[in-house]
Each structure stands twice: as C-alpha cells, then as structure tokens.
Design an enzyme around this catalytic site. Structure first.
Site, PDB file in Angstrom:
ATOM      1  CE  LYS A 265       2.081   2.555  -0.402  1.00 20.41           C
ATOM      2  NZ  LYS A 265       1.201   3.708  -0.174  1.00 20.41           N
TER       3      LYS A 265
ATOM      4  CB  THR B 111       3.731   6.779  -0.242  1.00 18.64           C
ATOM      5  OG1 THR B 111       2.679   5.989  -0.803  1.00 18.64           O
ATOM      6  CG2 THR B 111       3.483   6.965   1.239  1.00 18.64           C
TER       7      THR B 111
ATOM      8  CG  ASP C 217       2.561   3.955  -4.110  1.00 20.26           C
ATOM      9  OD1 ASP C 217       3.266   4.710  -3.399  1.00 20.26           O
ATOM     10  OD2 ASP C 217       1.433   3.564  -3.763  1.00 20.26           O
TER      11      ASP C 217
ATOM     12  CG  ASN D  81       2.344  -1.156  -2.312  1.00 21.50           C
ATOM     13  OD1 ASN D  81       1.257  -1.262  -1.741  1.00 21.50           O
ATOM     14  ND2 ASN D  81       2.684  -0.086  -3.001  1.00 21.50           N
TER      15      ASN D  81
ATOM     16  CG  ASP E  80      -1.169  -0.735  -4.698  1.00 18.80           C
ATOM     17  OD1 ASP E  80      -1.668  -0.375  -5.782  1.00 18.80           O
ATOM     18  OD2 ASP E  80      -1.352  -0.127  -3.645  1.00 18.80           O
TER      19      ASP E  80
ATOM     20  CG  LEU F 153      -9.743 -11.552   2.035  1.00 21.37           C
ATOM     21  CD1 LEU F 153      -8.750 -11.972   0.970  1.00 21.37           C
ATOM     22  CD2 LEU F 153      -9.472 -12.269   3.343  1.00 21.37           C
TER      23      LEU F 153
END
Length: 372
Positions: A144, A182, A142, A147, A163, A27
C-alpha cells in the site's frame, strides 16, 4: 523456539546498544516498540533502530522469527534492508537501513509537475522489487502507499518497499489462507477467505497504480460491508472527469492487475512487459493539480504515517546539512502511529483494532482510507 537459537547466528549479544550506536531522536512510538534514529559509532552512518522489549515478544516469537527469516533473505535496491540484530537482556534491536526521502503521497503533493510517466516509473520499480520477492517465494501481503518511501530527498530518488510485518514465505505445497492486509488494497480472494497466492500482491499494485493516477482509491465506502462487497465483485470505475486525461493504456494495465480471477490476473513478470511500463504509452501530460487535490482530500495526513516518522528523518537530515544543533526535544508525539518496519503491532490509539484474521499467528491490522 527461542529467538536466535536456529543455528543461523544472526543475533549479536550486547550489554548496551549505545556502545554501538548514538541514539539521536525518537522517530515513532507504538504500543510495543520504539523506532529511533541512530548514528553508528565509528562510521557516523545513520540508521533506524527498532527497539522491542522482550516482554512485548512473549507469545509473538513466531511473528518476529518470520520477519527475520524474510528480511535476512532480501537484498534488493528497492527494498528496505535489515542490516543487523542485537540482543540485550531486556530488548531486541533491529537495525534497519534508513530511508530519508519521505512518504510517497507527500512527494507527489509537493511536486509542481507530475505525469503518467512518473507514475509508470514508480510502478516499474515496485513491480521489479515484488517480482524479486515472488521469485524467492515471498509474498508481501500488505502492499500500500504507506509502505512506499523515497530513499533520499533527491529529486530522482528511488522508491523503497518497507514493512514486512505480514510477509509470508511460501513453503513447498503450502497454501495461504489467513485473511490479512488493509481492506482497500486487499484482493477479492482474501476477503472471500479462499486460499490465495502471490497474485494478491499484484492486485494491490493495481490498486496503488489506480491511486497514483487519480488520487483516490478505487473502492471506498464508510460501511465496511459495502466496501468488501465492492472488492469481492471487483467493482470499480474510471470516473469522469478524473480519468478523462488518462491513457487507455494505463487503464488497460490496471484492469489486468485488478482482475477478479487470480489465475487471469497479470503476474509481475507480465505486468513488466506491458507497454505502459516498458513502452512509451504513458503520457507526459501534467496531472499534478487534479491528483494532488484528490490525495489531500481523500487521504488524511495522519493515515500516511509509516514505520517511523519520515518527516522527522528529513528534518534531522536538514539539520545535519545546515550544521545546526542536534539537541532539543523530538517533535514526535507519544501517539505517533508506528506500523512497524517489521511487526504489524501498532495502531494509532484512537483507532480500534480490526482483525480480518482468524486468530492464526499473523496479527492483521486494517486501516481503511475513505474518499470524502
């Protein structure tokens, strides 16, 4: 400390993982690992397995221990779960719940009808899941759109947070200061290199809410220094015409989350009580045309990729439903980004590694999404 020698007994020894799982197709691949779609022998249940060579873990034992410690404590309907861990002489295998519904942006673009209420319901699920994490002393760090994945292809599928590569468990009296995340979604206090708390997740949810209602990020500049300056000052606008049809309640909700001062910023609990989330102030007006056009313009498709290629999962699920052959080469290219269900280690090969951190144990990748 060597992996698994903490007395928790979370690892299962195996001489060959394929005795337990039938590997179907790759994947996603990255510099240090590979994510494979697999079927559990006996149950025929599909899972995603992250295969990590032990050589790649040398010097990163703390990272993987941290993620396992986080994931082992989590059981929430909107959070991708770690189901099992196997160890062979050469690899560590992380068996993850398979989410097959595809990526957040894909689904929004594909919809013919999309409203504030749809966005509100998405954010409600995210807030509920992050409140659960915060109540356990876990900060994601994180959050975003990349995710956020849909659990299934059903129209009314729930959203899932994945994540945990940058997650941190708050210890008694501990203070987090490592600058990571990020850039477009990171809170001002992180960029200012000040001690921070779970309030950073609430800021990120505010940024995600903003994007869900207009299709572009609140902070954008091709120059990182200027981008950081905007975030540090919490300078953002509700631009016309994109926000003309958005309710004042939605804007008020975002302002409370994208509040510069962490102590004044809404917590998840407060945000869940806002009328845009728990009341009836979210509008039912169709904003799909404007939002989807901006998403396609401002978020390059290559940037949407998640821990594994969700499109490949959907393709595979459709093949199963149609009863067609499972054979044939994978369509995933060797350079498919694999930001990891767990380790934040991989980037697209053409992207330069850009660390906000200061060399502490977290490896912090930065992917900037620019509005064109």
């Amino acid at each position: 400390m060597p992996l698994g020698e903490d007395g928790n007994g979370w690892k299962k020894k195996t001489s060959d993982i394929k005795e337990h799982y039938d590997f179907k197709e790759v994947l996603g691949t990255g510099a240090f690992s590979e994510v494979v779609l697999a079927e559990e022998r006996g149950t025929q249940r599909l899972v995603a397995i992250k295969c990590i060579p032990k050589k790649a873990l040398e010097g990163k034992e703390n990272n993987i221990e941290n993620e396992i410690a986080v994931l082992h404590r989590i059981q929430h309907p909107n959070i991708v779960s770690l189901e099992d861990i196997f160890e062979s002489t050469s690899h560590l295998y992380l068996v993850m719940q398979l989410v097959s519904g595809g990526e957040l942006f894909d689904r929004i673009v594909e919809k013919g009808f999309y409203t504030e209420r749809d966005a509100s319901q998405l954010i409600h699920q995210i807030l509920d899941a992050v409140k659960y994490l915060h109540d356990m002393g876990i900060v994601h760090r994180d959050l975003k759109p990349e995710n956020l994945l849909y659990y299934s292809m059903d129209e009314d599928s729930k959203i899932m947070i994945s994540d945990f590569g940058l997650s941190k468990i708050e210890g008694a009296g501990s203070v987090m200061s490592t600058a990571c995340g990020t850039p477009g979604y990171v809170a001002p206090e992180v960029l200012a290199q000040k001690p921070y708390s779970k309030a950073v997740d609430c800021w990120s949810i505010g940024v995600i809410s903003y994007i869900l209602l207009c299709g572009y990020p609140p902070f954008y500049d091709e120059n990182d220094a200027k981008l950081f300056e905007q975030i540090l000052k919490a300078e953002y606008e509700f631009d016309s015409p994109y926000w003309d049809d958005i309710s004042d309640s939605a804007k008020d909700f975002i302002c409370h989350l994208m509040e510069k001062e962490p102590m004044k910023r809404y917590t998840c609990e407060q945000a869940l009580q806002h009328p845009w989330i728990c009341g009836d102030t979210a509008l039912d007006k169709n904003i799909h045309e404007s939002v989807s056009a901006q998403i396609k313009k401002n978020f390059a498709k290559s940037k949407w990729k998640q821990a594994f290629n969700a499109t490949a999962v959907v393709r595979h699920m459709r093949r199963l439903q149609l009863g067609t052959s499972l054979e044939g080469p994978s369509q995933i290219t060797p350079t498919s980004p694999c930001h990891g269900l767990l380790l934040p280690e991989e980037e697209e090969e053409e992207e330069e590694e850009d660390e906000l951190g200061n060399g502490e144990e977290e490896s912090c990748k930065c992917t900037v999404h620019l509005r064109e």
